[in-house]
Design a protein around this motif. Structure first.
Motif, PDB file in Angstrom:
ATOM      1  N   PRO A 239     -16.636  -1.037  14.939  1.00 20.88           N
ATOM      2  CA  PRO A 239     -15.405  -2.696  16.507  1.00 20.88           C
ATOM      3  C   PRO A 239     -15.906  -3.544  15.829  1.00 20.88           C
ATOM      4  N   TRP A 240     -14.730  -4.556  15.813  1.00 26.08           N
ATOM      5  CA  TRP A 240     -15.306  -6.096  15.812  1.00 26.08           C
ATOM      6  C   TRP A 240     -15.807  -6.918  15.790  1.00 26.08           C
ATOM      7  N   ILE A 241     -16.790  -6.441  17.791  1.00 25.56           N
ATOM      8  CA  ILE A 241     -18.207  -7.070  18.204  1.00 25.56           C
ATOM      9  C   ILE A 241     -19.562  -7.066  17.572  1.00 25.56           C
ATOM     10  N   ASN A 242     -19.453  -6.443  16.181  1.00 29.32           N
ATOM     11  CA  ASN A 242     -20.098  -6.091  15.133  1.00 29.32           C
ATOM     12  C   ASN A 242     -19.974  -6.190  13.735  1.00 29.32           C
ATOM     13  N   ARG A 243     -21.179  -6.097  12.502  1.00 33.70           N
ATOM     14  CA  ARG A 243     -20.063  -6.231  11.223  1.00 33.70           C
ATOM     15  C   ARG A 243     -20.331  -4.896  11.131  1.00 33.70           C
ATOM     16  N   PHE A 244     -18.987  -4.456   9.785  1.00 29.25           N
ATOM     17  CA  PHE A 244     -19.101  -2.971  10.164  1.00 29.25           C
ATOM     18  C   PHE A 244     -19.861  -2.267   9.833  1.00 29.25           C
ATOM     19  N   TYR A 245     -20.967  -2.540   8.803  1.00 24.75           N
ATOM     20  CA  TYR A 245     -21.817  -2.205   7.609  1.00 24.75           C
ATOM     21  C   TYR A 245     -22.472  -0.634   8.253  1.00 24.75           C
ATOM     22  N   ILE A 246     -22.496  -1.236  10.446  1.00 28.92           N
ATOM     23  CA  ILE A 246     -23.477   0.123  10.607  1.00 28.92           C
ATOM     24  C   ILE A 246     -23.016   1.405  10.411  1.00 28.92           C
ATOM     25  N   LEU A 247     -22.071   1.003   9.514  1.00 25.11           N
ATOM     26  CA  LEU A 247     -21.235   2.463   8.789  1.00 25.11           C
ATOM     27  C   LEU A 247     -21.511   2.292   7.415  1.00 25.11           C
ATOM     28  N   ASP A 248     -21.997   1.630   7.259  1.00 24.00           N
ATOM     29  CA  ASP A 248     -22.229   1.825   5.861  1.00 24.00           C
ATOM     30  C   ASP A 248     -24.508   0.852   5.528  1.00 24.00           C
ATOM     31  N   LEU A 249     -24.428   1.091   5.904  1.00 21.64           N
ATOM     32  CA  LEU A 249     -26.522   0.848   5.820  1.00 21.64           C
ATOM     33  C   LEU A 249     -26.822   0.717   4.945  1.00 21.64           C
ATOM     34  N   ALA A 250     -28.241   1.055   4.303  1.00 20.61           N
ATOM     35  CA  ALA A 250     -28.971   0.946   3.089  1.00 20.61           C
ATOM     36  C   ALA A 250     -28.437   2.695   2.947  1.00 20.61           C
ATOM     37  N   PRO A 251     -28.096   2.710   1.510  1.00 18.26           N
ATOM     38  CA  PRO A 251     -27.439   4.282   0.583  1.00 18.26           C
ATOM     39  C   PRO A 251     -28.013   5.585   1.122  1.00 18.26           C
ATOM     40  N   GLU A 252     -29.181   5.647   1.761  1.00 17.61           N
ATOM     41  CA  GLU A 252     -29.347   7.044   2.185  1.00 17.61           C
ATOM     42  C   GLU A 252     -29.001   7.116   3.564  1.00 17.61           C
ATOM     43  N   LYS A 253     -28.441   6.189   4.758  1.00 24.29           N
ATOM     44  CA  LYS A 253     -27.786   6.380   5.660  1.00 24.29           C
ATOM     45  C   LYS A 253     -26.758   5.681   6.205  1.00 24.29           C
ATOM     46  N   SER A 254     -26.116   5.808   4.704  1.00 20.55           N
ATOM     47  CA  SER A 254     -24.068   5.835   5.252  1.00 20.55           C
ATOM     48  C   SER A 254     -23.513   6.446   5.524  1.00 20.55           C
ATOM     49  N   PHE A 255     -22.999   6.353   6.206  1.00 21.80           N
ATOM     50  CA  PHE A 255     -21.503   7.366   6.637  1.00 21.80           C
ATOM     51  C   PHE A 255     -20.706   6.971   5.621  1.00 21.80           C
ATOM     52  N   VAL A 256     -20.627   6.062   4.757  1.00 19.25           N
ATOM     53  CA  VAL A 256     -19.265   6.033   4.472  1.00 19.25           C
ATOM     54  C   VAL A 256     -19.682   6.548   2.887  1.00 19.25           C
ATOM     55  N   LYS A 257     -20.580   6.371   2.343  1.00 22.73           N
ATOM     56  CA  LYS A 257     -21.109   7.059   1.539  1.00 22.73           C
ATOM     57  C   LYS A 257     -21.029   8.182   0.956  1.00 22.73           C
ATOM     58  N   TRP A 258     -21.736   8.741   2.561  1.00 18.37           N
ATOM     59  CA  TRP A 258     -21.843  10.388   2.854  1.00 18.37           C
ATOM     60  C   TRP A 258     -19.916  11.078   2.465  1.00 18.37           C
ATOM     61  N   ALA A 259     -19.545   9.777   3.885  1.00 19.49           N
ATOM     62  CA  ALA A 259     -17.463  10.518   3.855  1.00 19.49           C
ATOM     63  C   ALA A 259     -17.340  11.225   2.427  1.00 19.49           C
ATOM     64  N   VAL A 260     -17.111   9.570   1.032  1.00 19.69           N
ATOM     65  CA  VAL A 260     -16.878   9.672   0.469  1.00 19.69           C
ATOM     66  C   VAL A 260     -17.487  10.767  -0.637  1.00 19.69           C
ATOM     67  N   GLU A 261     -18.703  10.799  -0.968  1.00 17.72           N
ATOM     68  CA  GLU A 261     -18.950  12.546  -1.456  1.00 17.72           C
ATOM     69  C   GLU A 261     -18.383  13.771  -0.892  1.00 17.72           C
ATOM     70  N   GLN A 262     -17.828  13.911   0.495  1.00 15.82           N
ATOM     71  CA  GLN A 262     -17.175  15.325   0.370  1.00 15.82           C
ATOM     72  C   GLN A 262     -15.462  14.841   0.394  1.00 15.82           C
ATOM     73  N   GLY A 263     -15.527  14.058  -0.225  1.00 21.07           N
ATOM     74  CA  GLY A 263     -14.430  14.730  -1.009  1.00 21.07           C
ATOM     75  C   GLY A 263     -12.688  13.294  -0.186  1.00 21.07           C
ATOM     76  N   LEU A 264     -13.494  12.432   0.745  1.00 17.78           N
ATOM     77  CA  LEU A 264     -12.209  11.756   1.443  1.00 17.78           C
ATOM     78  C   LEU A 264     -12.187  10.932   0.181  1.00 17.78           C
ATOM     79  N   SER A 265     -10.448  10.505   0.331  1.00 15.64           N
ATOM     80  CA  SER A 265      -9.894   9.204   0.205  1.00 15.64           C
ATOM     81  C   SER A 265     -10.422   8.279   1.028  1.00 15.64           C
ATOM     82  N   VAL A 266     -11.523   6.832   1.079  1.00 13.51           N
ATOM     83  CA  VAL A 266     -12.119   6.553   2.270  1.00 13.51           C
ATOM     84  C   VAL A 266     -11.817   5.103   2.658  1.00 13.51           C
TER      85      VAL A 266
END
Length: 579
Positions: A239-266
């Motif tokens: 959402p553009w009403i917030n900063r994007f890094y809600i999906l990339d917080l600390a590494p242990e909480k990051s959805f982005v990092k986890w999705a990359v580790e699942q073998g996705l081109s993110v």
């Protein structure tokens, strides 16, 4: 009891009781008048219901005083517990300090407040013959007033604050004043220690490159961590009403990092915080120059037919409109699947946010948007008001009255990192979607001259809702199921709008409910659903893999900057850092 020995207890006299009764009555009247003023109209009441409520309150109030008189609680310095089932016996986190129940002075204040609160809320429920939204607005206003008047919010009626003040010689109040003045200067309530975090270092730190920049967004391509990836890439629209890094917080909480580790081109879109140059932007721009442009960019870069897309909150609403536009243009196959994180398309049950959308609020938005954009602090305050007890008064007590140091918490740091919004877009969104609910009406909204119809969307969809979501209530999110024509997997996650989404598997927290067969109603879904402990992310990735696509080797454009779009800068990019 020895903690508060400086408070001298005494038995209330008849004059004391009469005075307190008058004060409570005047307070009730003032609060009710204030709440009624928030609706802008006279309030009709059901006479019998009011009589029952008043009778019950009088009975409970007299019983409270009688308990203190009969037991001599003040003289004996002993608590006088309320009978089970009484509003005064209700558990409340604001009164967790044992002194609230062990010391008769505070016990009387606590029980009196709970009785008055119960009375006023029941009285607001007795309002009859008004529009349901007006009644909800009255209830919200009354609840907010009561939260503000809680005895825990004032230094002389909060035993924890009294004890802290005595122990520190008042240093806590001086430190709290410093906190308050600092917040007044920046125009925003502080929730956490901002010096503990740095974007790009310990939050928003997943490696990647910015490969495209437009006046509206930057496109980030994250570095793969597997030798092979799914052929169909994933593009995330936060959402553009917030900063994007809600999906990339600390590494242990990051959805982005986890999705990359699942073998996705993110890939992820980092929206620009609005400034005066964006004053003319409307919703069409976020669809055409934002989502459609980013989808086409990724498809062209990797030479693939389609993408998997995720839309979070308002970006999910926009993703639905994007899918409808692509469908109308005969280009629906550009998106292989769509995932909606706590997103709404039907706003008929959109929750308490709807209470902020009336003519007066829209005028306020205009007044606050003189520069062509809305300061993000206004939106932050609005969201805080939705949970005022937790996100406002809890911090008033801890930060201002107790003078406590701010704890480091990445989620709260993100929550305070506000983003400005284009004024035209924001007002259009509030009126056309929240107020008029046009998105679900076929042809009522046109994008770039093309009428859209959600019911024509056949793209497979994964719809996630949060059981305790106060921004996008589950009843509202569920409605998307009935407006799409393709296969839909609905999943109900534990917790709310943020924690319900950001729940990494390693944390082992919460749970989710799912059902393998479609259900006609939310109640039917809940009755048939199976509960699974832990994160729902593994369920989602299996759904993505279930589209039967092959893996490809990571080379060329699959590496950030390795294709026709060269790296501009390292992730997370400049837009997320702009203020």
């Amino acid at each position: 009891m020895d903690r508060l020995e400086n408070i001298e207890p005494h038995m209330p006299s008849l004059e004391d009781m009469q005075q307190w009764t008058q004060v409570i009555g005047r307070a009730q009247q003032l609060m009710l008048e204030q709440a009624a003023g928030a609706t802008g109209r006279h309030l009709p009441f059901d006479p019998q219901t009011v009589a029952d409520v008043q009778s019950s309150f009088a009975k409970e109030g007299m019983a409270l005083w009688q308990r203190f008189l009969d037991t001599g609680g003040m003289l004996r310095n002993q608590p006088v517990p309320a009978p089970e089932g009484s509003p005064a016996a209700r558990k409340d986190r604001r009164f967790a300090d044992p002194a609230w129940t062990s010391h008769p002075f505070y016990d009387l204040i606590r029980q009196s407040y709970l009785l008055v609160s119960d009375y006023l809320m029941r009285l607001t429920d007795a309002v009859d013959g008004v529009d349901p939204k007006q009644k909800a607005r009255l209830r919200f206003a009354a609840s907010g007033i009561l939260d503000a008047l809680a005895p825990s919010n004032f230094p002389l009626t909060n035993p924890t604050v009294v004890e802290k003040t005595l122990q520190s010689g008042g240093e806590n109040l001086v430190k709290g004043l410093q906190h308050m003045l600092a917040d007044m200067e920046k125009g925003q309530l502080t929730h956490t220690d901002g010096t503990a975090f740095e974007v790009g270092r310990n939050i928003a730190a997943t490696p990647g490159k910015v490969i495209k920049e437009t006046p509206l967004y930057q496109l980030i391509h994250y570095e793969p961590t597997t030798d092979k990836v799914l052929e169909t890439p994933l593009i995330i629209f936060p959402p553009w009403i917030n900063r994007f890094y809600i999906l990339d917080l600390a590494p242990e909480k990051s959805f982005v990092k986890w999705a990359v580790e699942q073998g996705l081109s993110v890939f992820l879109v980092s929206w620009k915080s609005a400034d005066a140059s964006m004053k003319d932007l409307v919703w069409d721009d976020y669809i055409l120059q934002g989502q459609v442009d980013a989808i086409d960019t990724v498809r062209d870069l990797l030479g693939v037919k389609h993408v998997h897309a995720i839309g979070y909150c308002v970006a999910g609403t926009t993703l639905a409109a994007t899918l409808a536009l692509l469908t109308a243009r005969g280009e629906a196959d550009k998106v292989a699947s769509a995932t909606f994180f706590t997103a709404q398309v039907d706003f008929s049950k959109a929750g308490d946010l709807c209470l902020f959308i009336d003519d007066e609020q829209l005028k306020l938005v205009d007044q606050l948007s003189a520069g062509g954009y809305l300061d993000g602090r206004y939106m932050a305050a609005t969201f805080n008001l939705l949970r005022g007890r937790d996100l406002i008064w809890n911090y008033v007590v801890n930060n201002y009255l107790l003078g406590q140091d701010y704890p480091p918490f990445d989620l709260l740091y993100w929550n305070g990192d506000t983003t400005n919004l284009p004024a035209r877009w924001h007002k259009e969104y509030l009126t056309r979607l929240y107020r008029d609910n046009l998105l679900i009406q076929p042809g009522a909204i046109s994008i770039d001259g093309t009428p859209i119809d959600l019911s024509r969307i056949e793209t497979p969809a994964y719809v996630q809702a949060g059981r305790e979501d106060h921004i996008a209530p589950v009843e509202s999110v569920w409605k998307i199921v009935g407006h799409l024509s393709g296969p839909v997997r609905f999943l109900l996650a534990g917790s709310g709008h943020i924690a319900g989404v950001i729940n990494p598997p390693a944390a082992g927290k919460y749970q989710y409910w799912s059902c393998d067969t479609p259900q006609p109603t939310l109640d039917d879904f809940i009755a048939a659903a199976t509960e699974t402990k832990g994160s729902w992310w593994p369920d989602w990735i299996e759904w993505i893999r279930g589209h039967g696509e092959k893996n490809v080797t990571v080379r060329g454009a699959r590496k950030p900057g390795g294709g026709k779009l060269k790296a501009i800068e390292n992730a997370p990019g400049a837009y997320v850092k702009s203020r």
